[in-house]
Design a protein around this motif. Structure first.
Motif, short mmCIF file in Angstrom:
data_model
loop_
_atom_site.label_atom_id
_atom_site.label_comp_id
_atom_site.label_asym_id
_atom_site.label_seq_id
_atom_site.Cartn_x
_atom_site.Cartn_y
_atom_site.Cartn_z
N LYS A 232 -33.63 87.04 -6.03
CA LYS A 232 -33.42 85.00 -6.99
C LYS A 232 -31.82 85.50 -7.74
N SER A 233 -31.79 86.19 -8.65
CA SER A 233 -30.78 87.28 -9.23
C SER A 233 -29.69 87.09 -7.84
N LEU A 234 -30.07 87.81 -7.15
CA LEU A 234 -28.83 88.28 -6.16
C LEU A 234 -27.76 87.33 -5.24
N LEU A 235 -28.80 85.79 -5.06
CA LEU A 235 -28.15 84.59 -4.78
C LEU A 235 -27.45 84.09 -5.57
N MET A 236 -27.79 84.42 -6.71
CA MET A 236 -27.41 83.48 -7.61
C MET A 236 -25.97 83.86 -7.52
N ASN A 237 -26.08 85.45 -8.31
CA ASN A 237 -24.56 86.15 -8.40
C ASN A 237 -24.03 85.82 -7.58
N SER A 238 -23.85 85.87 -5.95
CA SER A 238 -23.14 85.56 -4.54
C SER A 238 -22.27 84.38 -5.18
N ILE A 239 -23.47 83.10 -5.90
CA ILE A 239 -22.57 81.75 -6.18
C ILE A 239 -21.71 81.70 -7.02
N LEU A 240 -21.62 82.71 -7.58
CA LEU A 240 -21.14 82.50 -8.93
C LEU A 240 -19.71 83.54 -8.69
N SER A 241 -20.11 84.24 -7.93
CA SER A 241 -18.80 84.71 -7.32
C SER A 241 -17.87 84.55 -6.61
N THR A 242 -18.12 83.28 -5.76
CA THR A 242 -17.26 82.65 -5.49
C THR A 242 -16.54 81.53 -6.42
N PHE A 243 -16.98 81.90 -7.72
CA PHE A 243 -15.49 80.89 -8.67
C PHE A 243 -14.97 82.24 -8.95
N GLY A 244 -15.46 83.31 -8.81
CA GLY A 244 -14.73 84.13 -9.97
C GLY A 244 -15.37 85.22 -11.09
N TYR A 245 -16.79 84.49 -11.14
CA TYR A 245 -17.71 84.89 -12.32
C TYR A 245 -18.31 86.01 -12.37
N ALA A 246 -18.56 86.52 -11.03
CA ALA A 246 -18.91 87.70 -10.89
C ALA A 246 -18.96 88.29 -9.75
N THR A 247 -19.40 89.63 -9.43
CA THR A 247 -18.88 90.29 -8.77
C THR A 247 -19.97 90.62 -7.24
#
Length: 507
Positions: A35-50
């Protein structure tokens, strides 16, 4: 809102493609499923994560207030994070840095993390109260608009006065230098094309002796003029052309003699000196015309320096009067904010009580006048600073604040919640779920669910599962949601009561 997510080669995920809905999107599933992997990837497209995915692609509706001079944007924007040797980011096919990407979308995509304790800064709290006032109070809206416009003018005049004061310290030096520059050109007093005339005189002077010698020899031609005319008469030929030519020659020689007499009066040293001065001006300014223009510009500049004291006096009078007007306006704005803050405090009290959190009070402090008025704002929770809260408590207070401020929000954009309901009691879980459901009326919300109540409020429920080391993301139908909520309540093998409770929540 986010319309679509596509992921490829994300650690335990082979490929994920999801069409997303408005409102509340809940991700649930067993621990370690991804779950966190998927959420983190969505966040990455907005520059929040890697991102850990080789490709993460997100399609979103362009926010109405999103404007960029550097990038061309479609009505539906495609964001990509592509990982090879390093991660590259793309905005509608255009390269963009992670930092720029985050700055561009931060106003429209909010991320509430247990590790993040931002959002309680003075300007954020003031904006929360002002948005609620602007949405419901037209007189405040008009007053605030007037204040901001007048303050912008006031600030520009303050900057202007400060510049005058800075210039004032070196004013005498500036006047002296400017006067010197003007006098240097005026002393020479150049005329357009003067250098061409002087060069011509210089050239004539350099040849005048040779011209006089040649003229003296040439004058002997007139001694044989009569003899030539006699030849024409004896031969009975027309001598008119010869006579005309000799008359023209006599006139030309007279002009040369006059020029020679004039040049004899010329001071060659004065010509050379004048040429040298003109040459100096041309070397410095480019041409005589440019030197004359420079002198005129300096005269205007000098006139400006000479009126600086008058300008300073007028500015000081204006600023003193305008400061008093702005203080009055700012005071009225403060009164409106304090009244609205009291209303929000009462509304917040119920939510915070449900969350087992202490009551919140807005604390106003008066500061030097600035673009938002004269207020500095902080919050106090039963006498304690917000920084004393844990990350989870802190974010729940932020949720409560966002809920009571909903009247001032029309399109909240995207809100991503990181474990907002982890480790809470049943009553707290219900309160959080109810608040998030209210927020989903104006925000598209992504949340990983740890509690049945939040999962039951979802407009779209995504199950993240893992089998034989391979993760998957599945959009659940009604029965799938019953099964998943029953698992959340009763574990991997839920009993009849858990299933019944799940159906009740979804009813």
């Amino acid at each position: 809102m986010v319309n679509r997510v596509y992921l490829k080669e994300l650690i335990s995920f082979d490929e994920v493609e999801l069409e997303l809905a408005k409102g509340l999107v809940v991700l649930s599933g067993p621990s370690g499923a991804g779950k966190s992997l998927l959420m983190n990837s969505i966040l990455s497209t907005f520059g929040y994560a890697t991102t850990e995915a080789s490709l993460c692609e997100v399609s979103i509706d362009k926010p109405q207030k999103l404007i960029s001079e550097a990038y061309e944007l479609e009505e539906e924007i495609t964001l990509k994070a592509l990982k090879k040797e390093k991660i590259r980011y793309y905005l509608d096919g255009q390269n963009i840095s992670k930092k720029t990407l985050n700055q561009l979308f931060k106003p429209f995509v909010q991320y509430l993390s247990v590790r993040d304790k931002s959002g309680f800064e003075s300007h954020e709290l003031i904006a929360l109260i002002d948005n609620a006032l602007i949405a419901n109070n037209k007189s405040f809206q008009k007053m605030y608009k007037e204040y901001k416009k007048r303050y912008a003018t006031y600030k520009s005049k303050v900057d202007e006065l400060n510049k005058i004061k800075q210039d004032e310290s070196k004013l005498a030096e500036l006047i002296e230098f400017t006067t010197f520059e003007i006098e240097k050109i005026e002393t020479i007093n150049p005329k357009v094309s003067e250098d061409e005339s002087l060069l011509k005189v210089k050239h004539q002077l350099s040849r005048i002796d040779k011209v006089n010698d040649a003229l003296e020899h040439a004058n002997t031609i007139f001694t044989i003029e009569e003899s030539v005319s006699e030849v024409y008469r004896l031969l009975e030929k027309d001598d008119s052309s010869f006579i005309e030519m000799m008359n023209q020659l006599r006139a030309d020689f007279e002009d040369i003699e006059s020029l020679s007499e004039e040049l004899a009066e010329v001071d060659i040293e004065a010509v050379l000196d004048r040429l040298e001065k003109i040459s100096t001006l041309k070397n410095r300014y480019g041409s005589i015309e440019e030197a004359i223009e420079y002198a005129e510009a300096k005269r205007k500049e000098l006139a400006g320096y000479q009126t600086i004291e008058q300008d300073k006096s007028m500015l000081e009078s204006f600023l003193a009067m305008e400061f008093g007007e702005l203080i009055t306006l700012a005071g009225r704005i403060t009164q409106s904010r304090q009244k609205e803050a009291k209303r929000l405090e009462k509304e917040l009290a119920n939510y915070l009580n449900e969350l087992k959190l202490p009551p919140l009070a807005f604390v106003f402090n008066t500061v030097t006048l600035y673009e938002l008025g004269q207020d500095s704002l902080e919050v106090s929770l039963n006498g304690s600073n917000a920084s004393t809260l844990s990350g989870g408590e802190f974010n729940r207070v932020r949720l409560a604040l966002m809920v009571v401020a909903l009247s001032g929000v029309k399109d909240g954009g995207v809100l991503i919640l990181d474990e907002i309901d982890a480790n809470v009691s049943g009553d707290e879980s219900i309160a959080i779920a109810n608040m998030i459901a209210k927020l989903s009326s104006v925000y598209q919300i992504f949340a990983i669910s740890h509690q049945a109540h939040l999962a039951s409020k979802a407009d779209q429920h995504i199950l993240i599962a893992k089998r034989k080391g391979l993760s998957s993301a599945v959009l659940l139908d009604k029965q799938g949601r019953v099964d998943e909520i029953a698992r959340i309540v009763g574990g991997e093998n839920p009993n009849v009561e858990a299933v019944s409770f799940a159906r009740k929540l979804l009813a």
